[in-house]
Design an enzyme around this catalytic site. Structure first.
Site, PDB file in Angstrom:
ATOM      1  N   ASN A  16       2.512   2.765  -5.622  1.00  0.00           N
ATOM      2  CA  ASN A  16       1.191   2.177  -5.084  1.00  0.00           C
ATOM      3  C   ASN A  16       0.851   2.604  -3.808  1.00  0.00           C
ATOM      4  O   ASN A  16       1.553   2.465  -2.867  1.00  0.00           O
ATOM      5  CB  ASN A  16       1.262   0.678  -4.972  1.00  0.00           C
ATOM      6  CG  ASN A  16       0.272  -0.077  -4.227  1.00  0.00           C
ATOM      7  OD1 ASN A  16      -0.868   0.515  -3.866  1.00  0.00           O
ATOM      8  ND2 ASN A  16       0.340  -1.439  -4.339  1.00  0.00           N
ATOM      9  N   HIS A  20      -6.824  -0.270  -9.198  1.00  0.00           N
ATOM     10  CA  HIS A  20      -5.862   0.045  -8.357  1.00  0.00           C
ATOM     11  C   HIS A  20      -4.690   0.014  -9.150  1.00  0.00           C
ATOM     12  O   HIS A  20      -4.179  -0.835  -9.691  1.00  0.00           O
ATOM     13  CB  HIS A  20      -6.074  -1.095  -7.126  1.00  0.00           C
ATOM     14  CG  HIS A  20      -4.718  -0.898  -6.354  1.00  0.00           C
ATOM     15  ND1 HIS A  20      -4.547   0.231  -5.983  1.00  0.00           N
ATOM     16  CD2 HIS A  20      -4.140  -2.068  -5.818  1.00  0.00           C
ATOM     17  CE1 HIS A  20      -3.500  -0.255  -4.969  1.00  0.00           C
ATOM     18  NE2 HIS A  20      -3.143  -1.503  -5.037  1.00  0.00           N
ATOM     19  N   CYS A  77      -5.671  -2.527   0.141  1.00  0.00           N
ATOM     20  CA  CYS A  77      -5.910  -1.707  -1.369  1.00  0.00           C
ATOM     21  C   CYS A  77      -7.132  -1.734  -1.780  1.00  0.00           C
ATOM     22  O   CYS A  77      -7.416  -0.743  -2.709  1.00  0.00           O
ATOM     23  CB  CYS A  77      -4.927  -2.207  -2.297  1.00  0.00           C
ATOM     24  SG  CYS A  77      -3.050  -2.319  -1.773  1.00  0.00           S
TER      25      CYS A  77
HETATM   26  O1  UT7 Z   1      -1.536  -3.263  -3.784  1.00  0.00           O
HETATM   27  C1  UT7 Z   1      -1.274  -4.790  -3.570  1.00  0.00           C
HETATM   28  C2  UT7 Z   1       0.126  -4.904  -2.962  1.00  0.00           C
HETATM   29  N1  UT7 Z   1       0.829  -5.777  -3.708  1.00  0.00           N
HETATM   30  C3  UT7 Z   1       0.948  -5.762  -5.225  1.00  0.00           C
HETATM   31  O2  UT7 Z   1       0.503  -5.311  -5.982  1.00  0.00           O
HETATM   32  C4  UT7 Z   1       2.237  -6.655  -5.760  1.00  0.00           C
HETATM   33  C5  UT7 Z   1       2.154  -7.588  -6.761  1.00  0.00           C
HETATM   34  N2  UT7 Z   1       3.309  -8.087  -7.145  1.00  0.00           N
HETATM   35  C6  UT7 Z   1       4.069  -7.757  -8.025  1.00  0.00           C
HETATM   36  O3  UT7 Z   1       3.922  -6.299  -8.450  1.00  0.00           O
HETATM   37  C7  UT7 Z   1       5.400  -8.172  -8.322  1.00  0.00           C
HETATM   38  O4  UT7 Z   1       5.403  -9.751  -8.044  1.00  0.00           O
HETATM   39  C8  UT7 Z   1       6.636  -7.661  -7.790  1.00  0.00           C
HETATM   40  C9  UT7 Z   1       7.026  -6.278  -8.637  1.00  0.00           C
HETATM   41  C10 UT7 Z   1       6.656  -7.449  -6.415  1.00  0.00           C
HETATM   42  C11 UT7 Z   1       7.882  -8.457  -8.287  1.00  0.00           C
HETATM   43  O5  UT7 Z   1       7.706  -8.913  -9.568  1.00  0.00           O
HETATM   44  P1  UT7 Z   1       7.995 -10.623  -9.911  1.00  0.00           P
HETATM   45  O6  UT7 Z   1       8.106 -10.266 -11.516  1.00  0.00           O
HETATM   46  O7  UT7 Z   1       6.934 -11.202  -9.477  1.00  0.00           O
HETATM   47  O8  UT7 Z   1       9.399 -10.619  -9.487  1.00  0.00           O
HETATM   48  P2  UT7 Z   1       9.940 -11.754  -8.442  1.00  0.00           P
HETATM   49  O9  UT7 Z   1       9.467 -11.469  -6.874  1.00  0.00           O
HETATM   50  O10 UT7 Z   1       9.441 -13.270  -9.045  1.00  0.00           O
HETATM   51  O11 UT7 Z   1      11.519 -11.655  -8.395  1.00  0.00           O
HETATM   52  C12 UT7 Z   1      12.166 -11.769  -9.751  1.00  0.00           C
HETATM   53  C13 UT7 Z   1      13.777 -11.546  -9.137  1.00  0.00           C
HETATM   54  C14 UT7 Z   1      14.157 -12.253  -8.208  1.00  0.00           C
HETATM   55  O12 UT7 Z   1      15.552 -12.657  -8.354  1.00  0.00           O
HETATM   56  P3  UT7 Z   1      15.976 -14.368  -8.393  1.00  0.00           P
HETATM   57  O13 UT7 Z   1      15.333 -14.997  -7.080  1.00  0.00           O
HETATM   58  O14 UT7 Z   1      15.039 -14.450  -9.620  1.00  0.00           O
HETATM   59  O15 UT7 Z   1      17.411 -14.157  -8.672  1.00  0.00           O
HETATM   60  C15 UT7 Z   1      14.331 -11.172  -7.224  1.00  0.00           C
HETATM   61  O16 UT7 Z   1      15.209 -11.260  -6.025  1.00  0.00           O
HETATM   62  O17 UT7 Z   1      13.951 -10.251  -9.230  1.00  0.00           O
HETATM   63  C16 UT7 Z   1      14.731  -9.897  -8.234  1.00  0.00           C
HETATM   64  N3  UT7 Z   1      14.063  -8.680  -7.507  1.00  0.00           N
HETATM   65  C17 UT7 Z   1      14.717  -7.555  -7.874  1.00  0.00           C
HETATM   66  N4  UT7 Z   1      15.666  -7.162  -8.614  1.00  0.00           N
HETATM   67  C18 UT7 Z   1      16.046  -5.909  -8.808  1.00  0.00           C
HETATM   68  C19 UT7 Z   1      13.080  -8.348  -6.496  1.00  0.00           C
HETATM   69  N5  UT7 Z   1      13.035  -7.072  -6.348  1.00  0.00           N
HETATM   70  C20 UT7 Z   1      14.048  -6.569  -7.262  1.00  0.00           C
HETATM   71  C21 UT7 Z   1      14.534  -5.149  -7.327  1.00  0.00           C
HETATM   72  N6  UT7 Z   1      15.314  -4.978  -8.068  1.00  0.00           N
HETATM   73  N7  UT7 Z   1      13.630  -4.022  -6.944  1.00  0.00           N
END
Ligand code: UT7
Length: 331
Positions: A287, A257, A117
């Site tokens: 993204n 970004h 990215c």
């Molecule tokens: O361009 C560079 C590429 N990467 C990025 O920019 C990504 C940077 N990271 C992010 O944007 C965030 O970390 C995410 C949006 C990917 C995830 O957000 P988060 O606040 O870090 O959530 P998490 O991964 O800690 O997950 C929290 C909870 C989990 O459930 P449990 O384990 O707490 O029960 C996930 O399983 O949310 C759950 N979860 C979802 N629930 C509903 C993860 N994805 C989803 C979803 N819908 N799509």
């Protein structure tokens, strides 16, 4: 880094998105997620993706044509094409060669650059160096991505984020004091395992990480990337401003970004820049990796948000892990 020799700037900019819209409500039908979760955690409402049989490079061709037209430069005068992509349609020929053929930039040399990215800021940095030394005069930097091709549509942690698109810039000689004033690029390979897209080989660990053992898809440890992103965007922005002898108050516009609104908001907060100075379009497009910054820059230009003498910061981060920023003075 500071520039030397000939000054370079962006002479023309273009951006193109695929027509197909994929909304959060569409995704609710595909994976266990909700519009509410996606909006709260990412700020994304919908994204644009290619049709299954549509290649990404043709988006790059269209973006390149717009940028050339804006710059008033003939494709035949382009010396070099650098396409930034982490999702080339082919490893060989490179996307740059595919684009060269379509636009008829016969005299251009061509290669692809993968800094995920962060690709577009890396691409501008490389282009500015070729111009600074006098090696080349006109360079086309195309950011061309088809993330939907490597998306695991059963992995809710990633499929809600990524999308497709292309942006392009004609980089060429600029009046001294304007154009690309500073660039800063970096990489932290020791954190690279946090976003992977395998190609010709995959490690056992990366097979096991993937929910479906589906080898050729993106996998990500989102929270680790999120922490890195906020810190990297802040420090890279501060580096270019310090090197230019400017402060955050001098910035008219910042184009980050477009990965996650929480990342952008946190980075802006740490920098002390109000959101009103940032270009944000991730709500509509998701993204699309290295294409996100040039598409946002193109939209800012079309929306008359760029004025003569404005200091503009482009800043990104991504797989690798990589990061980078560019300071422009708009003319
Ligand atoms: O361009 C560079 C590429 N990467 C990025 O920019 C990504 C940077 N990271 C992010 O944007 C965030 O970390 C995410 C949006 C990917 C995830 O957000 P988060 O606040 O870090 O959530 P998490 O991964 O800690 O997950 C929290 C909870 C989990 O459930 P449990 O384990 O707490 O029960 C996930 O399983 O949310 C759950 N979860 C979802 N629930 C509903 C993860 N994805 C989803 C979803 N819908 N799509």
């Amino acid at each position: 880094m500071s520039n030397f020799g000939y000054t370079s700037g962006i002479l023309g900019i273009g951006g193109v998105l695929p027509e197909k819209v994929l909304t959060n409500f569409d995704l609710e039908e595909i994976v266990d997620t909700s519009n509410e979760w996606i909006v709260q955690r990412t700020g994304i409402h919908s994204r644009r993706i290619l049709e299954k049989d549509q290649p990404a490079y043709l988006l790059g061709v269209e973006a390149a044509k717009i940028a050339l037209n804006e710059a008033g430069i003939d494709a035949k005068d382009i010396d070099l094409i650098i396409t930034t992509t982490e999702t080339p349609d082919y490893l060989s020929p490179s996307t740059s060669c595919l684009i060269q053929k379509e636009i008829g930039a016969d005299k251009a040399s061509a290669f692809d650059l993968n800094a995920a990215c962060s690709g577009f800021v890396y691409g501008l940095t490389v282009a500015s160096q070729f111009i600074a030394t006098g090696y080349y005069k006109y360079i086309l930097v195309v950011a061309c991505e088809g993330l939907s091709k490597v998306t695991d549509w059963e992995d809710r942690k990633t499929c809600i984020l990524f999308s497709d698109g292309a942006g392009a810039a004609v980089v060429g000689p600029e009046q001294e004091g304007y154009g690309i004033l500073q660039t800063n690029i970096g990489a932290v390979g020791s954190l690279g395992h946090n976003i992977t897209i395998p190609c010709c080989y995959i490690s056992q660990e990366d097979i096991e990480n993937r929910p479906n053992k589906n080898k050729r898809v993106v996998w990500m440890n989102g929270s680790e990337v999120l922490k890195f992103a906020v810190r990297a965007m802040e420090s890279s922005t501060r580096t270019i401003l310090d090197n230019a002898g400017l402060t955050v108050d001098d910035i008219s516009l910042i184009i980050p970004h477009q990965a996650n609104i929480r990342i952008i908001d946190n980075a802006l907060k740490r920098l002390g820049i109000p959101e009103s100075k940032a270009v944000i379009n991730l709500d509509k497009y998701g993204n699309n990796s290295s294409a996100s910054i040039p598409i946002a820059l193109y939209e800012a230009k079309k929306g008359n948000k760029l004025n003569k003498d404005d200091y503009v910061v482009l800043v990104g981060f991504g797989g690798g892990l990589t990061y980078g920023s560019v300071l422009l003075k708009w003319r």
